[in-house]
Design a protein around this motif. Structure first.
Motif, PDB file in Angstrom:
ATOM      1  N   LEU A 144      15.438  -9.409 -44.082  1.00  0.00           N
ATOM      2  CA  LEU A 144      16.857  -9.770 -44.160  1.00  0.00           C
ATOM      3  C   LEU A 144      17.395  -9.085 -42.981  1.00  0.00           C
ATOM      4  CD1 LEU A 144      17.761  -9.822 -47.750  1.00  0.00           C
ATOM      5  CD2 LEU A 144      17.167 -11.654 -46.425  1.00  0.00           C
ATOM      6  N   SER A 145      18.268  -9.468 -41.826  1.00  0.00           N
ATOM      7  CA  SER A 145      18.836  -8.766 -40.932  1.00  0.00           C
ATOM      8  C   SER A 145      20.248  -9.136 -41.157  1.00  0.00           C
ATOM      9  CB  SER A 145      18.275  -8.999 -39.754  1.00  0.00           C
ATOM     10  OG  SER A 145      18.996  -8.384 -38.523  1.00  0.00           O
ATOM     11  N   PHE A 146      21.121  -8.325 -41.373  1.00  0.00           N
ATOM     12  CA  PHE A 146      22.462  -8.597 -41.811  1.00  0.00           C
ATOM     13  C   PHE A 146      23.630  -7.554 -41.374  1.00  0.00           C
ATOM     14  CE2 PHE A 146      20.767  -6.477 -45.458  1.00  0.00           C
ATOM     15  CZ  PHE A 146      21.832  -6.135 -45.923  1.00  0.00           C
ATOM     16  N   THR A 147      24.711  -7.999 -41.248  1.00  0.00           N
ATOM     17  CA  THR A 147      26.091  -7.135 -40.931  1.00  0.00           C
ATOM     18  C   THR A 147      26.648  -6.978 -42.257  1.00  0.00           C
ATOM     19  OG1 THR A 147      27.346  -9.007 -40.178  1.00  0.00           O
ATOM     20  CG2 THR A 147      26.288  -7.839 -38.573  1.00  0.00           C
ATOM     21  N   THR A 148      27.353  -5.678 -42.298  1.00  0.00           N
ATOM     22  CA  THR A 148      28.145  -5.536 -43.372  1.00  0.00           C
ATOM     23  C   THR A 148      29.803  -5.167 -43.082  1.00  0.00           C
ATOM     24  OG1 THR A 148      28.131  -2.934 -43.324  1.00  0.00           O
ATOM     25  CG2 THR A 148      26.413  -4.261 -44.864  1.00  0.00           C
ATOM     26  N   GLY A 149      30.594  -5.513 -44.019  1.00  0.00           N
ATOM     27  CA  GLY A 149      31.975  -5.316 -43.591  1.00  0.00           C
ATOM     28  C   GLY A 149      32.298  -3.683 -43.951  1.00  0.00           C
ATOM     29  N   SER A 150      31.519  -3.248 -44.649  1.00  0.00           N
ATOM     30  CA  SER A 150      31.892  -1.708 -45.054  1.00  0.00           C
ATOM     31  C   SER A 150      31.097  -0.764 -44.637  1.00  0.00           C
ATOM     32  CB  SER A 150      31.792  -1.910 -46.771  1.00  0.00           C
ATOM     33  OG  SER A 150      32.696  -2.788 -47.125  1.00  0.00           O
ATOM     34  N   HIS A 151      31.319   0.413 -44.147  1.00  0.00           N
ATOM     35  CA  HIS A 151      30.469   1.513 -43.921  1.00  0.00           C
ATOM     36  C   HIS A 151      29.515   1.796 -45.008  1.00  0.00           C
ATOM     37  CE1 HIS A 151      32.794   2.233 -40.553  1.00  0.00           C
ATOM     38  NE2 HIS A 151      34.063   2.081 -41.025  1.00  0.00           N
ATOM     39  N   GLU A 152      28.389   2.472 -44.335  1.00  0.00           N
ATOM     40  CA  GLU A 152      27.090   2.774 -45.201  1.00  0.00           C
ATOM     41  C   GLU A 152      27.562   3.438 -46.303  1.00  0.00           C
ATOM     42  OE1 GLU A 152      22.800   4.632 -44.643  1.00  0.00           O
ATOM     43  OE2 GLU A 152      24.147   4.681 -43.078  1.00  0.00           O
ATOM     44  N   SER A 153      28.265   4.517 -46.351  1.00  0.00           N
ATOM     45  CA  SER A 153      28.868   5.403 -47.460  1.00  0.00           C
ATOM     46  C   SER A 153      29.205   4.705 -48.575  1.00  0.00           C
ATOM     47  CB  SER A 153      29.902   6.452 -47.033  1.00  0.00           C
ATOM     48  OG  SER A 153      30.699   5.815 -46.305  1.00  0.00           O
ATOM     49  N   SER A 156      26.754   3.485 -51.071  1.00  0.00           N
ATOM     50  CA  SER A 156      25.869   4.306 -51.690  1.00  0.00           C
ATOM     51  C   SER A 156      25.998   4.323 -53.243  1.00  0.00           C
ATOM     52  CB  SER A 156      26.238   5.737 -51.248  1.00  0.00           C
ATOM     53  OG  SER A 156      27.506   6.149 -51.696  1.00  0.00           O
ATOM     54  N   ALA A 157      25.255   5.131 -53.864  1.00  0.00           N
ATOM     55  CA  ALA A 157      25.039   5.280 -55.324  1.00  0.00           C
ATOM     56  C   ALA A 157      26.442   5.820 -55.695  1.00  0.00           C
ATOM     57  CB  ALA A 157      23.782   6.163 -55.575  1.00  0.00           C
ATOM     58  N   ASN A 158      27.133   6.696 -54.910  1.00  0.00           N
ATOM     59  CA  ASN A 158      28.435   7.335 -55.378  1.00  0.00           C
ATOM     60  C   ASN A 158      29.549   6.345 -54.604  1.00  0.00           C
ATOM     61  OD1 ASN A 158      27.280   9.359 -56.641  1.00  0.00           O
ATOM     62  ND2 ASN A 158      26.680  10.096 -54.647  1.00  0.00           N
ATOM     63  N   GLY A 159      29.323   5.188 -53.976  1.00  0.00           N
ATOM     64  CA  GLY A 159      30.404   4.698 -53.377  1.00  0.00           C
ATOM     65  C   GLY A 159      30.751   3.602 -53.919  1.00  0.00           C
ATOM     66  N   ILE A 160      32.030   2.957 -53.471  1.00  0.00           N
ATOM     67  CA  ILE A 160      32.885   2.089 -54.218  1.00  0.00           C
ATOM     68  C   ILE A 160      32.227   0.630 -54.553  1.00  0.00           C
ATOM     69  CG2 ILE A 160      34.125   1.151 -52.147  1.00  0.00           C
ATOM     70  CD1 ILE A 160      36.754   1.193 -54.014  1.00  0.00           C
ATOM     71  N   ALA A 191      29.050  -2.335 -40.724  1.00  0.00           N
ATOM     72  CA  ALA A 191      30.137  -2.408 -40.270  1.00  0.00           C
ATOM     73  C   ALA A 191      30.337  -2.403 -38.621  1.00  0.00           C
ATOM     74  CB  ALA A 191      31.093  -1.306 -40.976  1.00  0.00           C
ATOM     75  N   PRO A 192      29.642  -3.173 -37.974  1.00  0.00           N
ATOM     76  CA  PRO A 192      29.895  -3.450 -36.530  1.00  0.00           C
ATOM     77  C   PRO A 192      31.313  -3.606 -36.041  1.00  0.00           C
ATOM     78  CG  PRO A 192      28.625  -5.230 -37.453  1.00  0.00           C
ATOM     79  CD  PRO A 192      28.914  -4.172 -38.748  1.00  0.00           C
ATOM     80  N   SER A 193      32.004  -4.445 -36.804  1.00  0.00           N
ATOM     81  CA  SER A 193      33.472  -4.744 -36.522  1.00  0.00           C
ATOM     82  C   SER A 193      34.552  -3.460 -36.368  1.00  0.00           C
ATOM     83  CB  SER A 193      33.982  -5.996 -37.398  1.00  0.00           C
ATOM     84  OG  SER A 193      33.908  -5.284 -38.611  1.00  0.00           O
ATOM     85  N   HIS A 194      33.670  -2.265 -37.124  1.00  0.00           N
ATOM     86  CA  HIS A 194      34.681  -1.251 -37.283  1.00  0.00           C
ATOM     87  C   HIS A 194      34.177  -0.050 -36.301  1.00  0.00           C
ATOM     88  CE1 HIS A 194      36.651  -3.171 -40.500  1.00  0.00           C
ATOM     89  NE2 HIS A 194      35.822  -3.192 -41.093  1.00  0.00           N
ATOM     90  N   ILE A 195      33.268  -0.364 -35.528  1.00  0.00           N
ATOM     91  CA  ILE A 195      32.931   0.907 -34.660  1.00  0.00           C
ATOM     92  C   ILE A 195      33.086   0.482 -33.134  1.00  0.00           C
ATOM     93  CG2 ILE A 195      31.344   1.638 -36.245  1.00  0.00           C
ATOM     94  CD1 ILE A 195      28.799   0.020 -34.883  1.00  0.00           C
ATOM     95  N   PRO A 196      33.190   1.399 -32.214  1.00  0.00           N
ATOM     96  CA  PRO A 196      33.316   1.069 -30.763  1.00  0.00           C
ATOM     97  C   PRO A 196      32.320   0.264 -30.306  1.00  0.00           C
ATOM     98  CG  PRO A 196      33.599   3.558 -31.352  1.00  0.00           C
ATOM     99  CD  PRO A 196      32.851   2.956 -32.301  1.00  0.00           C
ATOM    100  N   SER A 197      32.366  -0.400 -29.132  1.00  0.00           N
ATOM    101  CA  SER A 197      31.362  -1.352 -28.376  1.00  0.00           C
ATOM    102  C   SER A 197      29.984  -0.701 -28.226  1.00  0.00           C
ATOM    103  CB  SER A 197      31.794  -2.257 -27.275  1.00  0.00           C
ATOM    104  OG  SER A 197      32.338  -0.963 -26.265  1.00  0.00           O
ATOM    105  N   GLU A 198      30.308   0.795 -27.766  1.00  0.00           N
ATOM    106  CA  GLU A 198      29.205   1.641 -27.261  1.00  0.00           C
ATOM    107  C   GLU A 198      28.291   1.975 -28.655  1.00  0.00           C
ATOM    108  OE1 GLU A 198      26.741   2.767 -24.720  1.00  0.00           O
ATOM    109  OE2 GLU A 198      28.511   1.932 -24.210  1.00  0.00           O
ATOM    110  N   ALA A 199      28.931   2.092 -29.652  1.00  0.00           N
ATOM    111  CA  ALA A 199      27.888   2.282 -30.970  1.00  0.00           C
ATOM    112  C   ALA A 199      27.413   0.914 -31.334  1.00  0.00           C
ATOM    113  CB  ALA A 199      28.729   2.602 -32.198  1.00  0.00           C
TER     114      ALA A 199
END
Length: 270
Positions: A144-153, A156-160, A191-199
């Motif tokens: 599975l290769s996929f994008t998310t709309g949310s950041h990795e954090s 997480s086990a403690n994340g929303i 979350a590629p849509s929430h990071i700079p193009s270089e990232a």
């Protein structure tokens, strides 16, 4: 021997990050000498709904239509619709399948779920005797290769959003491993849509690097079918006893009431 790769791709836009990830995979794998086919589900207008239209000719029981049984018979008799038959050909020939998609509502887009529902038919992809570690596709790898709309954090086990390992269990165990596939650790673009193009470029570079050795990677580990009894499909007592004193459960879904083992669905060999 030339390795064959199928990329099942689900995104509406050729300008998307998912398109870039798909194109990166096509180029990198082709450069290695692989033969790569792409099923571009939106471009194909792939039908997502599993219906009696998937069978050519009459069904056995139209009054009480049961999709699994009817498509099994149709598969045996060569009466599945042409779009399903073509995708099954691609699966049969592939050594590796890459599913490339944006995560929608914690799972795959509807058009890709429809691909799972319609292509992985009873008899072709699984049976009562051929599933999990004894599955039909045990000689094939999948990722599975996929994008998310949310950041990795946030996953997480403690994340929303909760632990991504839990989110992946139904897809990786309930669909892919169920059909016997060797499931490689997922490629997650956070979350590629929430990071700079270089990232974003850095993410694609990392994917390109991973693709160099992807076919040789060790898959995620799952509990062998023979660890369960043949009636209620419960873990055998000796397996249960062996893990009784351990800190973590066996897997995300089969956790024995203990804490879920970290990264069970994210990394091989943990």
């Amino acid at each position: 021997m030339v390795k064959k790769v199928l990329i099942v791709y689900a995104h509406q836009s050729s300008g998307s990050f998912n398109a870039a990830a798909k194109d990166t995979a096509v180029k990198a794998l082709t450069a290695q000498g692989c033969k790569v086919e792409v099923s571009d589900l939106y471009a194909m207008k792939f039908k997502a709904t599993a219906t009696a239209e998937d069978i050519t000719g009459e069904v056995k029981n139209a009054e009480h239509f049961r999709y699994a049984e009817e498509t099994k018979r149709a598969w045996e008799e060569g009466k599945l619709s042409a779009d399903i038959t073509e995708e099954q050909r691609k699966v049969t020939e592939a050594d590796l399948i890459v599913f490339q998609f944006p995560m929608y509502w914690f799972t795959v887009p509807a058009i890709m779920k429809g691909w799972f529902d319609r292509v992985l038919t009873l008899g072709f992809a699984y049976s009562h005797d051929k599933r999990y570690s004894c599955g039909i596709f045990k000689d094939k790898k999948v990722i599975l290769s996929f994008t998310t709309g949310s950041h990795e954090s946030m996953f997480s086990a403690n994340g929303i959003n909760g632990d991504m390992n839990v989110t992946l269990w139904p897809l990786q165990n309930g669909i892919l491993h169920y059909c016997g596939f060797q499931v490689l650790a997922p490629q997650i673009f956070w979350a590629p849509s929430h990071i700079p193009s270089e990232a974003r470029k850095t993410l694609l570079d990392a994917w390109r690097t991973r693709l160099q050795g992807l076919l040789g990677e060790e898959p995620l580990s799952f509990i062998p079918l023979d660890s369960f009894d043949g009636q209620g499909f419960q873990l055998k007592p000796e397996i249960h006893e062996k893990h009784a004193t351990k800190e973590f459960g066996l897997m995300v879904g089969i956790h024995l009431g203990k804490p879920i083992p970290p990264n069970n669905q994210m990394k091989a060999g943990v």
